[in-house]
Design a protein around this motif. Sequence first.
Motif, PDB file in Angstrom:
ATOM      1  N   TYR A   2       0.824  -1.203   0.000  1.00  0.00           N
ATOM      2  CA  TYR A   2       0.000   0.000   0.000  1.00  0.00           C
ATOM      3  C   TYR A   2       0.862   1.258   0.000  1.00  0.00           C
ATOM      4  CZ  TYR A   2      -3.787  -3.204   1.087  1.00  0.00           C
ATOM      5  OH  TYR A   2      -4.695  -4.234   1.036  1.00  0.00           O
ATOM      6  N   HIS A   3       0.380   2.270  -0.723  1.00  0.00           N
ATOM      7  CA  HIS A   3       1.138   3.504  -0.926  1.00  0.00           C
ATOM      8  C   HIS A   3       0.320   4.675  -0.409  1.00  0.00           C
ATOM      9  CE1 HIS A   3       4.328   5.805  -2.895  1.00  0.00           C
ATOM     10  NE2 HIS A   3       3.394   6.653  -3.283  1.00  0.00           N
ATOM     11  N   PHE A   4       0.996   5.616   0.291  1.00  0.00           N
ATOM     12  CA  PHE A   4       0.312   6.765   0.869  1.00  0.00           C
ATOM     13  C   PHE A   4       1.097   8.044   0.604  1.00  0.00           C
ATOM     14  CE2 PHE A   4      -0.825   3.031   3.329  1.00  0.00           C
ATOM     15  CZ  PHE A   4      -2.203   3.111   3.348  1.00  0.00           C
ATOM     16  N   PHE A   5       0.370   9.167   0.613  1.00  0.00           N
ATOM     17  CA  PHE A   5       0.982  10.476   0.423  1.00  0.00           C
ATOM     18  C   PHE A   5       0.872  11.288   1.706  1.00  0.00           C
ATOM     19  CE2 PHE A   5       0.034   9.265  -3.922  1.00  0.00           C
ATOM     20  CZ  PHE A   5       1.171   9.684  -4.607  1.00  0.00           C
ATOM     21  N   VAL A   6       1.925  12.046   2.003  1.00  0.00           N
ATOM     22  CA  VAL A   6       1.926  12.943   3.153  1.00  0.00           C
ATOM     23  C   VAL A   6       2.464  14.300   2.710  1.00  0.00           C
ATOM     24  CG1 VAL A   6       2.244  11.075   4.823  1.00  0.00           C
ATOM     25  CG2 VAL A   6       4.257  12.235   3.861  1.00  0.00           C
ATOM     26  N   ALA A  73       9.080   6.092 -11.213  1.00  0.00           N
ATOM     27  CA  ALA A  73       7.685   6.047 -11.645  1.00  0.00           C
ATOM     28  C   ALA A  73       7.258   7.293 -12.419  1.00  0.00           C
ATOM     29  CB  ALA A  73       6.763   5.845 -10.443  1.00  0.00           C
ATOM     30  N   GLU A  74       7.958   8.405 -12.204  1.00  0.00           N
ATOM     31  CA  GLU A  74       7.555   9.651 -12.846  1.00  0.00           C
ATOM     32  C   GLU A  74       8.166   9.794 -14.239  1.00  0.00           C
ATOM     33  OE1 GLU A  74       5.238  11.734 -11.706  1.00  0.00           O
ATOM     34  OE2 GLU A  74       5.011  10.317 -10.043  1.00  0.00           O
ATOM     35  N   LYS A 139      -2.029   6.863  -6.029  1.00  0.00           N
ATOM     36  CA  LYS A 139      -1.683   5.778  -5.100  1.00  0.00           C
ATOM     37  C   LYS A 139      -1.652   4.442  -5.832  1.00  0.00           C
ATOM     38  CE  LYS A 139      -3.634   7.845  -0.880  1.00  0.00           C
ATOM     39  NZ  LYS A 139      -4.726   7.742   0.113  1.00  0.00           N
ATOM     40  N   GLN A 140      -2.671   4.199  -6.631  1.00  0.00           N
ATOM     41  CA  GLN A 140      -2.783   2.917  -7.334  1.00  0.00           C
ATOM     42  C   GLN A 140      -1.616   2.693  -8.286  1.00  0.00           C
ATOM     43  OE1 GLN A 140      -3.595   2.399 -10.842  1.00  0.00           O
ATOM     44  NE2 GLN A 140      -3.373   0.203 -10.517  1.00  0.00           N
ATOM     45  N   SER A 141      -1.184   3.759  -8.955  1.00  0.00           N
ATOM     46  CA  SER A 141      -0.135   3.631  -9.972  1.00  0.00           C
ATOM     47  C   SER A 141       1.256   3.904  -9.419  1.00  0.00           C
ATOM     48  CB  SER A 141      -0.428   4.571 -11.150  1.00  0.00           C
ATOM     49  OG  SER A 141      -0.611   5.905 -10.705  1.00  0.00           O
ATOM     50  N   LYS A 142       1.355   4.041  -8.088  1.00  0.00           N
ATOM     51  CA  LYS A 142       2.644   4.232  -7.401  1.00  0.00           C
ATOM     52  C   LYS A 142       3.363   5.495  -7.853  1.00  0.00           C
ATOM     53  CE  LYS A 142       2.526   0.381  -4.947  1.00  0.00           C
ATOM     54  NZ  LYS A 142       1.121   0.067  -4.952  1.00  0.00           N
ATOM     55  N   ARG A 143       2.585   6.575  -8.101  1.00  0.00           N
ATOM     56  CA  ARG A 143       3.191   7.857  -8.432  1.00  0.00           C
ATOM     57  C   ARG A 143       3.850   8.457  -7.206  1.00  0.00           C
ATOM     58  NH1 ARG A 143       0.861  10.723 -12.795  1.00  0.00           N
ATOM     59  NH2 ARG A 143       2.486  12.233 -12.322  1.00  0.00           N
TER      60      ARG A 143
END
Length: 247
Positions: A2-6, A73-74, A139-143
């Motif tokens: 799981y991936h999250f942004f802060v 990823a970018e 999040k889904q695409s791991k950006r």
Amino acid sequence: MYHFFVKPEQVGQKEIRIEGSDVNHIRNVLRMNPGEQITVSSGEDVREYRCEIAQLEEDCVTARIMWVEESGAELPSRICLFQGLPKGDKMELIIQKAVELGVSEIVPMATKRTIVKLDQKKEEAKRKRWNAISESAAKQSKRQIVPEVGPVMTFSEAVKYAGTYDVKMIPYELAEGMEKTRSIISSLTPGQSIAVFIGPEGGFDEQEVELARAAGTVPVTLGRRILRTETAGMTVLSILMYQLEGR
């Protein structure tokens, strides 16, 4: 994983504090426990933090930083999608897929042939929904960033806003043949900023195309078939992704 942004200020030297709606998602939806691993991005660079959940509180999740890596990823170029407002919920699909394909920013446009009319209250509600979709897709695409969906602009405002971009293109059914499109795409190099203008249902008015052309935007063709507005942008972004990541 799981991936999250802060926010950048939530990243410490050894720990990251996750706050807001993600806390409920981690605690009560995913039912994660201390010791489980997640990845975190701050949204300001390409660093990805591999973390281990250390503590679960009511309003905060503390994650211990295990290591940091530079993510690939970018895309190596900043791409802005200027999208004419479509009917119904098409904008939601467009945002989701554009984020997955690597766009950096999305600007909704009200053009001459736009049917949808948004007052200030409706626009605020739509933008909140659109940006939530952007975050979910990121999040889904791991950006490593969450592309912003900006305020609705008029076409002339959008053309002016795109003035600093290195390359500006506008798919148009009356543009020259595919050879010109191929030439423009093949000349793109990583690091260039790119603006893509996509019309709503019904396409662009001729005067709009001339306004864009006068500002340095190049009309291009996407082939002999007329594409729907939700297809045209995805076609261009897919081509750009292939071109830029192949360099």
